[in-house]
Design a protein around this motif. Structure first.
Motif, mmCIF file in Angstrom:
data_model
loop_
_atom_site.group_PDB
_atom_site.id
_atom_site.type_symbol
_atom_site.label_atom_id
_atom_site.label_comp_id
_atom_site.label_asym_id
_atom_site.label_seq_id
_atom_site.Cartn_x
_atom_site.Cartn_y
_atom_site.Cartn_z
ATOM 1 N N GLU A 40 -8.324 19.908 0.106
ATOM 2 C CA GLU A 40 -7.721 20.356 1.492
ATOM 3 C C GLU A 40 -7.070 18.978 2.007
ATOM 4 N N ASN A 41 -7.481 17.687 1.439
ATOM 5 C CA ASN A 41 -7.104 16.563 2.153
ATOM 6 C C ASN A 41 -5.916 15.866 1.217
ATOM 7 N N THR A 42 -5.579 16.384 0.438
ATOM 8 C CA THR A 42 -4.403 15.874 -0.605
ATOM 9 C C THR A 42 -3.256 15.368 -0.006
ATOM 10 N N GLY A 43 -2.923 16.089 1.035
ATOM 11 C CA GLY A 43 -1.801 15.486 2.004
ATOM 12 C C GLY A 43 -1.987 13.983 2.777
ATOM 13 N N SER A 44 -3.101 13.953 3.091
ATOM 14 C CA SER A 44 -3.684 12.784 3.842
ATOM 15 C C SER A 44 -3.631 11.596 2.734
ATOM 16 N N ILE A 45 -4.352 12.101 1.574
ATOM 17 C CA ILE A 45 -4.581 11.022 0.542
ATOM 18 C C ILE A 45 -3.038 10.626 -0.114
ATOM 19 N N ILE A 46 -2.366 11.572 0.014
ATOM 20 C CA ILE A 46 -1.033 11.184 -0.612
ATOM 21 C C ILE A 46 -0.250 10.358 0.232
ATOM 22 N N THR A 47 -0.321 10.438 1.782
ATOM 23 C CA THR A 47 0.017 9.676 2.453
ATOM 24 C C THR A 47 -0.504 8.259 2.466
ATOM 25 N N PHE A 48 -1.392 7.972 2.473
ATOM 26 C CA PHE A 48 -2.284 6.865 2.115
ATOM 27 C C PHE A 48 -1.779 6.296 1.178
ATOM 28 N N ALA A 49 -1.562 6.779 -0.242
ATOM 29 C CA ALA A 49 -1.054 6.304 -1.529
ATOM 30 C C ALA A 49 0.285 5.839 -1.536
ATOM 31 N N TYR A 63 2.818 -14.144 -12.042
ATOM 32 C CA TYR A 63 1.499 -13.359 -11.846
ATOM 33 C C TYR A 63 1.530 -12.500 -10.626
ATOM 34 N N LEU A 64 2.161 -12.740 -9.700
ATOM 35 C CA LEU A 64 2.422 -11.661 -8.608
ATOM 36 C C LEU A 64 3.256 -10.618 -9.087
ATOM 37 N N TYR A 65 4.327 -10.949 -9.769
ATOM 38 C CA TYR A 65 5.233 -10.010 -10.250
ATOM 39 C C TYR A 65 4.414 -8.787 -11.087
ATOM 40 N N ILE A 66 3.747 -9.462 -11.815
ATOM 41 C CA ILE A 66 3.066 -8.455 -12.929
ATOM 42 C C ILE A 66 1.947 -7.868 -12.212
ATOM 43 N N GLU A 67 1.135 -8.385 -11.323
ATOM 44 C CA GLU A 67 0.127 -7.512 -10.515
ATOM 45 C C GLU A 67 0.823 -6.580 -9.698
ATOM 46 N N LEU A 68 1.555 -6.964 -9.009
ATOM 47 C CA LEU A 68 2.454 -6.081 -8.003
ATOM 48 C C LEU A 68 3.065 -4.598 -9.024
ATOM 49 N N LYS A 69 3.643 -5.163 -9.903
ATOM 50 C CA LYS A 69 3.961 -3.855 -10.732
ATOM 51 C C LYS A 69 3.052 -3.106 -11.362
ATOM 52 N N LYS A 70 1.884 -3.556 -11.836
ATOM 53 C CA LYS A 70 0.602 -2.755 -12.187
ATOM 54 C C LYS A 70 0.171 -1.925 -11.017
ATOM 55 N N GLN A 71 0.280 -2.711 -9.943
ATOM 56 C CA GLN A 71 -0.489 -1.770 -8.672
ATOM 57 C C GLN A 71 0.332 -0.665 -8.246
ATOM 58 N N ILE A 72 1.626 -0.806 -8.489
ATOM 59 C CA ILE A 72 2.757 0.235 -8.121
ATOM 60 C C ILE A 72 2.585 1.366 -9.101
ATOM 61 N N LEU A 73 2.340 0.906 -10.565
ATOM 62 C CA LEU A 73 2.068 1.999 -11.264
ATOM 63 C C LEU A 73 0.801 2.599 -11.419
ATOM 64 N N TYR A 74 -0.141 2.270 -10.974
ATOM 65 C CA TYR A 74 -1.418 2.783 -10.696
ATOM 66 C C TYR A 74 -1.305 3.481 -9.569
ATOM 67 N N CYS A 75 -0.712 3.025 -8.496
ATOM 68 C CA CYS A 75 -0.328 4.282 -7.329
ATOM 69 C C CYS A 75 0.553 5.285 -7.709
ATOM 70 N N LEU A 76 1.419 5.188 -8.446
ATOM 71 C CA LEU A 76 2.043 6.388 -8.787
ATOM 72 C C LEU A 76 1.402 7.338 -10.090
ATOM 73 N N TYR A 77 0.420 6.721 -10.727
ATOM 74 C CA TYR A 77 -0.543 7.600 -11.307
ATOM 75 C C TYR A 77 -1.470 8.459 -10.352
ATOM 76 N N PHE A 78 -1.946 7.788 -9.267
ATOM 77 C CA PHE A 78 -2.812 8.191 -8.323
ATOM 78 C C PHE A 78 -2.008 9.113 -7.528
ATOM 79 N N LEU A 79 -0.842 9.200 -7.058
ATOM 80 C CA LEU A 79 0.038 10.168 -6.623
ATOM 81 C C LEU A 79 0.148 11.462 -7.361
#
Length: 160
Positions: free
Chosen positions: A41-50, A86-102
């Protein structure tokens, strides 16, 4: 308290998977004890967070790419040689995990209730791990960027 925070982030940076797995026990437990039963029921809010996290990480990554040849980055490279990569790789990974979560949350929103307990268990474990990972990863990225912008980077440790 500040020391505990630094130690937490230092340990999280070195043992990300282990820390996320341990912290993921909290949402998994909340789900199985019935305190968090309305994920669908809260997927909309969770998607907004992500999407908010994805947006900020995307802005950070864009700024990092844009400023790569700037004099500020050149100076930072002399003091912290691997910082940009380091920042470039970590931010790319973070974006990828966020897309998986979405994608997982979109699948939860689109599909109907599932009766198979194995699929539900695997889904809640993966969902919990990813929400912890993107949340802590976002806070860590924000912390690193803020430390860089205020020049309080500790040169003795990796990035915390």
């Amino acid at each position: 308290m500040k020391r505990i925070g630094k130690e937490f982030w230092a340990y999280w940076e070195n043992k990300t998977f282990l820390m996320n797995t341990i912290i993921s026990i909290l949402p998994i437990s909340l789900y199985y004890f019935g305190f968090m039963s309305n994920i669908r029921e809260n997927t909309g809010s969770i998607i907004t967070f992500a999407v908010g996290i994805l947006t900020v990480d995307g802005v950070f990554l864009t700024l990092l790419i844009t400023l790569k040849s700037s004099p500020v980055m050149e100076r930072l490279k002399t003091h912290f040689s691997g910082l940009h990569d380091y920042l470039y790789i970590e931010l790319k990974k973070q974006i990828l995990y966020c897309l998986y979560f979405l994608m997982i949350n979109l699948a939860i929103a689109v599909t109907g209730p599932i009766a198979n307990k194995f699929i539900i268990s695997m889904g809640i474990i993966l969902w919990s791990y990813l929400i912890v990972h993107i949340t802590l990863g976002f806070i860590f990225s924000l912390r690193v960027i803020m430390n860089l912008s205020t020049s309080t980077v500790d040169t003795k440790k990796k990035m915390n």
